[in-house]
Design an enzyme around this catalytic site. Structure first.
Site, PDB file in Angstrom:
ATOM      1  N   GLU A 179      -1.485  -9.193   3.349  1.00  0.00           N
ATOM      2  CA  GLU A 179      -1.348  -9.759   4.710  1.00  0.00           C
ATOM      3  C   GLU A 179      -2.707 -10.147   5.303  1.00  0.00           C
ATOM      4  O   GLU A 179      -2.798 -11.020   6.152  1.00  0.00           O
ATOM      5  CB  GLU A 179      -0.610  -8.773   5.634  1.00  0.00           C
ATOM      6  CG  GLU A 179      -1.359  -7.504   6.063  1.00  0.00           C
ATOM      7  CD  GLU A 179      -1.302  -6.358   5.056  1.00  0.00           C
ATOM      8  OE1 GLU A 179      -1.003  -6.612   3.868  1.00  0.00           O
ATOM      9  OE2 GLU A 179      -1.580  -5.202   5.445  1.00  0.00           O
ATOM     10  N   CYS A 206       0.826  -1.210   0.000  1.00  0.00           N
ATOM     11  CA  CYS A 206       0.000   0.000   0.000  1.00  0.00           C
ATOM     12  C   CYS A 206       0.859   1.257   0.000  1.00  0.00           C
ATOM     13  O   CYS A 206       1.461   1.561  -1.016  1.00  0.00           O
ATOM     14  CB  CYS A 206      -1.016  -0.045   1.138  1.00  0.00           C
ATOM     15  SG  CYS A 206      -2.489   0.919   0.731  1.00  0.00           S
ATOM     16  N   HIS A 225      -3.677  -5.114   0.343  1.00  0.00           N
ATOM     17  CA  HIS A 225      -3.113  -5.639   1.600  1.00  0.00           C
ATOM     18  C   HIS A 225      -3.139  -7.165   1.609  1.00  0.00           C
ATOM     19  O   HIS A 225      -4.070  -7.778   2.131  1.00  0.00           O
ATOM     20  CB  HIS A 225      -3.925  -5.123   2.796  1.00  0.00           C
ATOM     21  CG  HIS A 225      -3.725  -3.677   3.058  1.00  0.00           C
ATOM     22  ND1 HIS A 225      -2.768  -3.194   3.932  1.00  0.00           N
ATOM     23  CD2 HIS A 225      -4.342  -2.593   2.548  1.00  0.00           C
ATOM     24  CE1 HIS A 225      -2.809  -1.880   3.940  1.00  0.00           C
ATOM     25  NE2 HIS A 225      -3.763  -1.490   3.122  1.00  0.00           N
TER      26      HIS A 225
HETATM   27  N1  GLN Z   1      -2.121   6.637   2.867  1.00  0.00           N
HETATM   28  C1  GLN Z   1      -2.180   5.877   1.642  1.00  0.00           C
HETATM   29  C2  GLN Z   1      -3.541   6.029   0.972  1.00  0.00           C
HETATM   30  O1  GLN Z   1      -4.519   6.329   1.639  1.00  0.00           O
HETATM   31  C3  GLN Z   1      -1.852   4.430   1.873  1.00  0.00           C
HETATM   32  C4  GLN Z   1      -2.817   3.715   2.763  1.00  0.00           C
HETATM   33  C5  GLN Z   1      -2.306   2.401   3.263  1.00  0.00           C
HETATM   34  O2  GLN Z   1      -1.103   2.146   3.280  1.00  0.00           O
HETATM   35  N2  GLN Z   1      -3.183   1.563   3.728  1.00  0.00           N
HETATM   36  O3  GLN Z   1      -3.652   5.806  -0.200  1.00  0.00           O
END
Ligand code: GLN
Length: 546
Positions: A512, A384, A510
């Site tokens: 994970e 992310c 994600h």
């Molecule tokens: N802050 C970033 C976004 O909102 C990444 C979010 C995250 O890593 N879950 O796109």
């Protein structure tokens, strides 16, 4: 068959591991072919934990249907290999939100809306919801908080009423407590448990089973004493001794007979042993690794392990799959102020994972770490925000777009390689408005991702606002960035890689969140295997020098 309801309450202190005990019991019942699910009720007023800082409440676990939930749902999924949803996590905020909405729409026909019966009715309705699907023999409901908290009162009252509504033969209360060991007296003490059970009794609840967290084994005398003072059968006092890994707990609970007590109480047949073959196989690989690697986890909520809970657990699953002990070394992104610092902190690791996150703190350190691993060909996994940083780093240092940035960090950047999608611009409401939940992703042939997944079509969970800016796709691809995963419906970049590197993969989703004991996540498994390769090259280079 009537669905049976098990309630798990906590006494004496928080952090006793109610989630793990609930998940372990569910695992044992499922291993006896019962259809089981678990849900968590949290007494706080936030409508969901999505707006909570990770320091407050640890990781926010996202489900396929895009619910932002408590991290205990992660344990449920990892232990049971099931998919949970919004229905599996309810907070006081959500209960009140529903009741207040109904009041505004006139549903209560002029009545005074009160905690009893309106709030308790809504709690009971939600508790019964999964049971009404006819999909489950047993629904385990974990109540957050500790008995005695003001906020828990409506929940305990709802349990009391539900035992009447559903019939005592269809419900059961398991109370998890702590038996502290007093060093000075060299004794285990039962008094706090006695008090917490008294508290429950004063609210009209008699627990059926006590599960006692302890650092020393409970003697038969202590069990007798607890049974006598807490009004439970002596065989219903279960010891839950500290374990070296949470994954040991189902076996410990089986040894103590927790599942058999449940079968007996509900008159379920008890003619076979639970099928725990796969679980035991996983545990033996976990306990007797043949190799060891060090992975740096670069993030900003490093002090609190719970903030990256699913990542740590995914490494445990992937480590076992590779018969390798994975030492995860948390590193504060803010420490990586320059190349020197990166060298000092990262020279002994076999792989670097740059963590998800929000806001600008630690961004420069993450970019420095990514530059270091790209140039030094250390296996890299960006999740992310970690992927977004990899795009910015590549744009700046390889494609020569010097002022490339994410608009989350630099809203005025002339080259916003990571930017907000149209539907996110101008959004003021923070709760539940990110790109959330499962989205499809198509993976390119001949990519690291394709090799790891072994398929070209996957679905992964998201929780973010910013995206790879498609206007820079061509420029960055020409400079050598490989876009290996795409969401076709929205035309969004989901996976990036670089070539001529042992393994450099960034994912917008994600992974994970989908790793379980029985199905470790393929990207984590592959990343660990690349770290093992890196480690063995390093050791063979070292031995050449000698
Ligand atoms: N802050 C970033 C976004 O909102 C990444 C979010 C995250 O890593 N879950 O796109």
């Amino acid at each position: 068959m009537q669905t049976k309801f098990i309630f798990v309450t906590g006494g004496v202190t928080s952090s006793l591991g109610k989630g793990i005990i609930s998940a372990s019991l569910a695992k044992l019942l499922k291993a006896r072919q019962l259809r089981v699910t678990i849900q968590k009720f949290d007494p706080y007023i936030n409508v969901d934990p999505g707006t909570l800082n990770p320091y407050e409440h640890g990781e926010c676990f996202v489900t396929d249907d895009g619910a932002e939930t408590d991290l205990d749902l992660g344990h449920y999924e990892r232990f049971l290999n099931i998919r949970t949803s919004q229905a599996n996590n309810v907070t006081t905020g959500r209960i009140y939100q529903t009741v207040i909405k109904q009041e505004r729409s006139g549903k209560y026909l002029g009545k005074t809306v009160q905690v009893i019966p309106h709030i308790t009715d809504e709690i009971k309705r939600r508790i019964r919801l999964l049971g009404e699907t006819d999909e489950y023999d047993v629904v385990i409901t974990e109540l957050g908080g500790t008995v005695g908290d003001i906020e828990s009162l409506p929940y305990i009252e709802s349990l009391r009423q539900l035992r009447w509504d559903l019939g005592a033969q269809n419900t059961m209360v398991i109370h998890l407590t702590l038996i502290p060991f007093l060093n000075a007296a060299q004794e285990l003490k039962t008094k706090p448990t006695q008090h917490s059970v008294k508290e429950l009794q004063s609210l009209g609840i008699q627990p059926d089973i006590l599960v006692c967290r302890t650092e020393k084994p409970l003697t038969p005398e202590i069990k007798q004493k607890l049974a006598l003072f807490c009004n439970v059968a002596a065989d219903s006092v279960i010891e839950s001794i500290d374990a070296s890994s949470i994954y040991e707990v189902p076996l410990l609970m089986e040894k103590e007979g927790l599942d058999r007590l449940v079968l007996k109480k509900f008159n379920f047949p008890n003619n076979t042993d639970p099928d725990l073959e796969k679980w035991k196989h996983f545990l033996s690989k976990l306990k007797y690794p043949k190799k060891e690697v060090n992975i740096a986890l670069v993030g900003k909520y490093i002090e609190l392990k719970d903030a990256y809970k699913s990542i740590y657990e995914a490494f445990i699953h992937a480590g076992a799959a590779n018969e390798c002990k994975v030492n995860v070394e948390p590193i504060h992104a803010e420490e990586l102020i320059d190349d020197e610092a990166c060298k000092a902190r990262l020279k002994n690791v076999d792989g670097v994972l740059v963590a998800p996150g929000f806001g600008m703190r630690g961004i420069e350190g993450k970019l420095n770490a990514i530059r270091y691993v790209r140039e030094n060909k250390v296996p890299f996994f960006g999740i992310c925000l970690g992927m977004q940083c990899a795009v910015v780093e590549f744009a700046r240092n390889v494609a020569g777009i010097k002022e490339a940035a994410s608009t989350e960090v630099d809203p005025k950047s002339p080259d916003p390689v990571i930017a907000l999608m149209e539907d996110q611009i101008g959004l003021k409401k923070k709760g539940g408005t990110m790109r959330l939940g499962a989205y499809k992703c198509e993976i390119a042939q001949k990519s690291n991702a394709r090799k790891a997944y072994g398929t070209g079509n996957i679905e992964e969970r998201h929780r973010h606002r910013w995206e790879f800016n498609n206007q820079y796709r061509e420029m960055l691809t020409k400079a050598g960035l490989k876009i290996s995963g795409i969401n076709r419906e929205k035309d969004l970049v989901e996976i990036i890689e670089i070539e001529n590197h042992p393994w450099f993969v960034g994912v917008q989703f994600h992974p994970e969140l989908k790793s379980t004991v029985e199905i470790p996540h393929p990207l984590f498994v592959e990343f660990v295997s690349k770290a093992i390769e890196f480690n063995s090259h390093k050791s063979s280079k070292m031995s050449d020098l000698h």
